[in-house]
Motif scaffolding. Sequence first.
Motif, PDB file in Angstrom:
ATOM      1  N   VAL A  37      38.160  43.683  38.001  1.00 13.17           N
ATOM      2  CA  VAL A  37      39.280  43.265  38.859  1.00 13.17           C
ATOM      3  C   VAL A  37      40.541  42.905  38.075  1.00 13.17           C
ATOM      4  CG1 VAL A  37      37.722  42.500  40.687  1.00 13.17           C
ATOM      5  CG2 VAL A  37      38.575  40.830  39.015  1.00 13.17           C
ATOM      6  N   ARG A  38      40.494  42.985  36.775  1.00  9.86           N
ATOM      7  CA  ARG A  38      41.677  42.695  35.967  1.00  9.86           C
ATOM      8  C   ARG A  38      42.588  43.910  35.898  1.00  9.86           C
ATOM      9  NH1 ARG A  38      40.068  40.241  30.451  1.00  9.86           N
ATOM     10  NH2 ARG A  38      42.323  39.924  30.411  1.00  9.86           N
ATOM     11  N   GLY A  39      43.839  43.685  35.575  1.00  9.75           N
ATOM     12  CA  GLY A  39      44.784  44.782  35.436  1.00  9.75           C
ATOM     13  C   GLY A  39      46.174  44.239  35.198  1.00  9.75           C
ATOM     14  N   PRO A  40      47.110  45.114  34.881  1.00  9.61           N
ATOM     15  CA  PRO A  40      48.457  44.674  34.537  1.00  9.61           C
ATOM     16  C   PRO A  40      49.194  43.965  35.673  1.00  9.61           C
ATOM     17  CG  PRO A  40      48.297  47.081  34.510  1.00  9.61           C
ATOM     18  CD  PRO A  40      46.929  46.556  34.742  1.00  9.61           C
ATOM     19  N   ALA A  41      48.870  44.240  36.914  1.00 13.09           N
ATOM     20  CA  ALA A  41      49.543  43.593  38.044  1.00 13.09           C
ATOM     21  C   ALA A  41      48.827  42.320  38.492  1.00 13.09           C
ATOM     22  CB  ALA A  41      49.652  44.565  39.215  1.00 13.09           C
ATOM     23  N   VAL A  42      47.684  42.027  37.883  1.00 15.53           N
ATOM     24  CA  VAL A  42      46.882  40.870  38.271  1.00 15.53           C
ATOM     25  C   VAL A  42      47.315  39.651  37.463  1.00 15.53           C
ATOM     26  CG1 VAL A  42      44.545  39.897  38.287  1.00 15.53           C
ATOM     27  CG2 VAL A  42      44.920  42.268  38.994  1.00 15.53           C
ATOM     28  N   GLY A  43      47.714  38.605  38.185  1.00 16.01           N
ATOM     29  CA  GLY A  43      48.110  37.355  37.535  1.00 16.01           C
ATOM     30  C   GLY A  43      47.082  36.259  37.696  1.00 16.01           C
ATOM     31  N   GLY A  44      46.087  36.486  38.581  1.00 13.46           N
ATOM     32  CA  GLY A  44      45.044  35.489  38.794  1.00 13.46           C
ATOM     33  C   GLY A  44      43.751  36.153  39.203  1.00 13.46           C
ATOM     34  N   VAL A  45      42.666  35.678  38.621  1.00 17.01           N
ATOM     35  CA  VAL A  45      41.333  36.162  38.967  1.00 17.01           C
ATOM     36  C   VAL A  45      40.497  34.961  39.378  1.00 17.01           C
ATOM     37  CG1 VAL A  45      39.212  37.232  38.111  1.00 17.01           C
ATOM     38  CG2 VAL A  45      41.428  38.124  37.383  1.00 17.01           C
ATOM     39  N   ALA A  46      39.837  35.065  40.510  1.00 23.42           N
ATOM     40  CA  ALA A  46      38.893  34.036  40.959  1.00 23.42           C
ATOM     41  C   ALA A  46      37.504  34.656  40.949  1.00 23.42           C
ATOM     42  CB  ALA A  46      39.243  33.544  42.358  1.00 23.42           C
ATOM     43  N   VAL A  47      36.546  33.905  40.409  1.00 24.03           N
ATOM     44  CA  VAL A  47      35.177  34.381  40.297  1.00 24.03           C
ATOM     45  C   VAL A  47      34.246  33.320  40.870  1.00 24.03           C
ATOM     46  CG1 VAL A  47      33.342  35.092  38.713  1.00 24.03           C
ATOM     47  CG2 VAL A  47      35.709  35.692  38.205  1.00 24.03           C
ATOM     48  N   VAL A  89      45.465  41.239  47.786  1.00 22.07           N
ATOM     49  CA  VAL A  89      44.764  41.297  46.512  1.00 22.07           C
ATOM     50  C   VAL A  89      44.922  42.672  45.885  1.00 22.07           C
ATOM     51  CG1 VAL A  89      43.096  39.554  47.249  1.00 22.07           C
ATOM     52  CG2 VAL A  89      42.543  41.974  47.543  1.00 22.07           C
ATOM     53  N   ARG A  90      44.639  42.744  44.613  1.00 24.43           N
ATOM     54  CA  ARG A  90      44.663  44.016  43.891  1.00 24.43           C
ATOM     55  C   ARG A  90      43.288  44.671  43.862  1.00 24.43           C
ATOM     56  NH1 ARG A  90      49.632  46.244  42.885  1.00 24.43           N
ATOM     57  NH2 ARG A  90      51.104  44.536  42.801  1.00 24.43           N
ATOM     58  N   ALA A  91      42.243  43.854  43.614  1.00 21.82           N
ATOM     59  CA  ALA A  91      40.898  44.424  43.484  1.00 21.82           C
ATOM     60  C   ALA A  91      39.846  43.381  43.806  1.00 21.82           C
ATOM     61  CB  ALA A  91      40.687  44.949  42.061  1.00 21.82           C
ATOM     62  N   VAL A  92      38.720  43.850  44.352  1.00 23.67           N
ATOM     63  CA  VAL A  92      37.577  42.975  44.624  1.00 23.67           C
ATOM     64  C   VAL A  92      36.313  43.632  44.061  1.00 23.67           C
ATOM     65  CG1 VAL A  92      38.602  41.962  46.689  1.00 23.67           C
ATOM     66  CG2 VAL A  92      37.089  43.912  46.926  1.00 23.67           C
ATOM     67  N   ALA A  93      35.394  42.776  43.639  1.00 29.83           N
ATOM     68  CA  ALA A  93      34.099  43.236  43.143  1.00 29.83           C
ATOM     69  C   ALA A  93      33.039  42.261  43.625  1.00 29.83           C
ATOM     70  CB  ALA A  93      34.103  43.299  41.619  1.00 29.83           C
ATOM     71  N   VAL A  94      31.896  42.799  44.033  1.00 21.48           N
ATOM     72  CA  VAL A  94      30.790  41.955  44.471  1.00 21.48           C
ATOM     73  C   VAL A  94      29.474  42.652  44.157  1.00 21.48           C
ATOM     74  CG1 VAL A  94      30.971  42.814  46.849  1.00 21.48           C
ATOM     75  CG2 VAL A  94      29.728  40.701  46.396  1.00 21.48           C
ATOM     76  N   THR A  95      28.568  41.890  43.540  1.00 25.57           N
ATOM     77  CA  THR A  95      27.217  42.390  43.305  1.00 25.57           C
ATOM     78  C   THR A  95      26.233  41.314  43.772  1.00 25.57           C
ATOM     79  OG1 THR A  95      27.230  41.545  41.024  1.00 25.57           O
ATOM     80  CG2 THR A  95      27.831  43.849  41.341  1.00 25.57           C
ATOM     81  N   HIS A  96      25.145  41.760  44.377  1.00 23.38           N
ATOM     82  CA  HIS A  96      24.103  40.835  44.831  1.00 23.38           C
ATOM     83  C   HIS A  96      22.773  41.368  44.330  1.00 23.38           C
ATOM     84  CE1 HIS A  96      21.798  38.018  47.148  1.00 23.38           C
ATOM     85  NE2 HIS A  96      22.887  37.566  47.768  1.00 23.38           N
ATOM     86  N   ARG A  97      21.978  40.485  43.816  1.00 24.07           N
ATOM     87  CA  ARG A  97      20.685  40.886  43.266  1.00 24.07           C
ATOM     88  C   ARG A  97      19.583  40.751  44.308  1.00 24.07           C
ATOM     89  NH1 ARG A  97      18.017  38.598  37.728  1.00 24.07           N
ATOM     90  NH2 ARG A  97      16.220  39.993  37.731  1.00 24.07           N
ATOM     91  N   VAL A  98      18.589  41.620  44.216  1.00 22.96           N
ATOM     92  CA  VAL A  98      17.385  41.520  45.035  1.00 22.96           C
ATOM     93  C   VAL A  98      16.182  41.479  44.096  1.00 22.96           C
ATOM     94  CG1 VAL A  98      18.352  42.624  47.091  1.00 22.96           C
ATOM     95  CG2 VAL A  98      17.255  44.039  45.335  1.00 22.96           C
ATOM     96  N   VAL A 108      24.316  36.276  42.813  1.00 20.30           N
ATOM     97  CA  VAL A 108      25.485  36.964  43.365  1.00 20.30           C
ATOM     98  C   VAL A 108      26.704  36.684  42.492  1.00 20.30           C
ATOM     99  CG1 VAL A 108      26.065  35.068  44.954  1.00 20.30           C
ATOM    100  CG2 VAL A 108      26.824  37.389  45.490  1.00 20.30           C
ATOM    101  N   VAL A 109      27.542  37.717  42.343  1.00 22.48           N
ATOM    102  CA  VAL A 109      28.815  37.576  41.630  1.00 22.48           C
ATOM    103  C   VAL A 109      29.905  38.169  42.504  1.00 22.48           C
ATOM    104  CG1 VAL A 109      30.165  38.144  39.570  1.00 22.48           C
ATOM    105  CG2 VAL A 109      27.685  37.809  39.368  1.00 22.48           C
ATOM    106  N   VAL A 110      30.960  37.397  42.704  1.00 24.79           N
ATOM    107  CA  VAL A 110      32.125  37.836  43.469  1.00 24.79           C
ATOM    108  C   VAL A 110      33.348  37.610  42.581  1.00 24.79           C
ATOM    109  CG1 VAL A 110      33.578  37.331  45.468  1.00 24.79           C
ATOM    110  CG2 VAL A 110      31.100  37.304  45.696  1.00 24.79           C
ATOM    111  N   ALA A 111      34.197  38.615  42.466  1.00 30.12           N
ATOM    112  CA  ALA A 111      35.433  38.472  41.693  1.00 30.12           C
ATOM    113  C   ALA A 111      36.578  39.117  42.456  1.00 30.12           C
ATOM    114  CB  ALA A 111      35.294  39.122  40.321  1.00 30.12           C
ATOM    115  N   VAL A 112      37.729  38.466  42.401  1.00 21.91           N
ATOM    116  CA  VAL A 112      38.920  38.979  43.079  1.00 21.91           C
ATOM    117  C   VAL A 112      40.107  38.853  42.130  1.00 21.91           C
ATOM    118  CG1 VAL A 112      40.529  38.659  45.001  1.00 21.91           C
ATOM    119  CG2 VAL A 112      38.072  38.323  45.357  1.00 21.91           C
ATOM    120  N   GLY A 113      40.847  39.932  41.994  1.00 15.67           N
ATOM    121  CA  GLY A 113      42.077  39.928  41.217  1.00 15.67           C
ATOM    122  C   GLY A 113      43.257  40.062  42.159  1.00 15.67           C
TER     123      GLY A 113
END
Length: 154
Positions: A37-47, A89-98, A108-113
Motif C-alpha cells: 500500500v506504499r507509494g509516492p502519493a501515499v503520505g500515511g499508512v494505517a495497519v 485512499v490510494r491502496a488497500v490490502a487485507v489478508t486473513h488466515r484460516v 488478519v492483516v489490514v493495511a491502507v495507504g
Amino acid sequence: MGHIHAGQDAQHRAAGQVVIAAIRERELSVDECLKAVRGPAVGGVAVFVGTVRDHDGGRDVAALEYTAHPRAGGEIARVAAGVAAVHPVRAVAVTHRVGLLGVDDIAVVVAVGATHRAEAFTACRRLIDDVKEHVPIWKRQVFPDGSSEWVGAC
C-alpha cells in the motif's frame, strides 16, 4: 493547508485500488501488506494486525481454528473494493488466515495507504470492521483441556 477539495477528493477515490485481498492457509506477512500500500502519493499508512490472544471471556485459550466458506475469497475482495471505492485512499490490502493458529499467531492483516493519515486510519478501521461483519469466516476456540467452542455461532 492539508485540506482536500472536492475535485481532489474524487481524484483520490478513483485512484484507490485493492492490491491484496486474500484468504490464506499459510503464515501472514505484515511487511507484504505494508509494502503493497506504499507509494509516492501515499503520505500515511494505517495497519491493523489481529493476533490470537491467550484468553477470552475469563477462560484460557490454547488455539483458534478459522474456517472459511468457499465464497470467502470473493467476499473479502468485494469488501476491500467497497472500502477503496468510498474512502479517499490510494491502496488497500487485507489478508486473513484460516486453519489452526496458536497463541500470538497473526490471524488478519489490514493495511491502507492514503494521501493523509486521517483517511488511512478511517479506512483501515472500516475495512477490518467490514471484514469481520461480512466475510464468512468462523472461528473455533480451543481450550487447554481440549474442549472447544465456536465463537458467535447460534
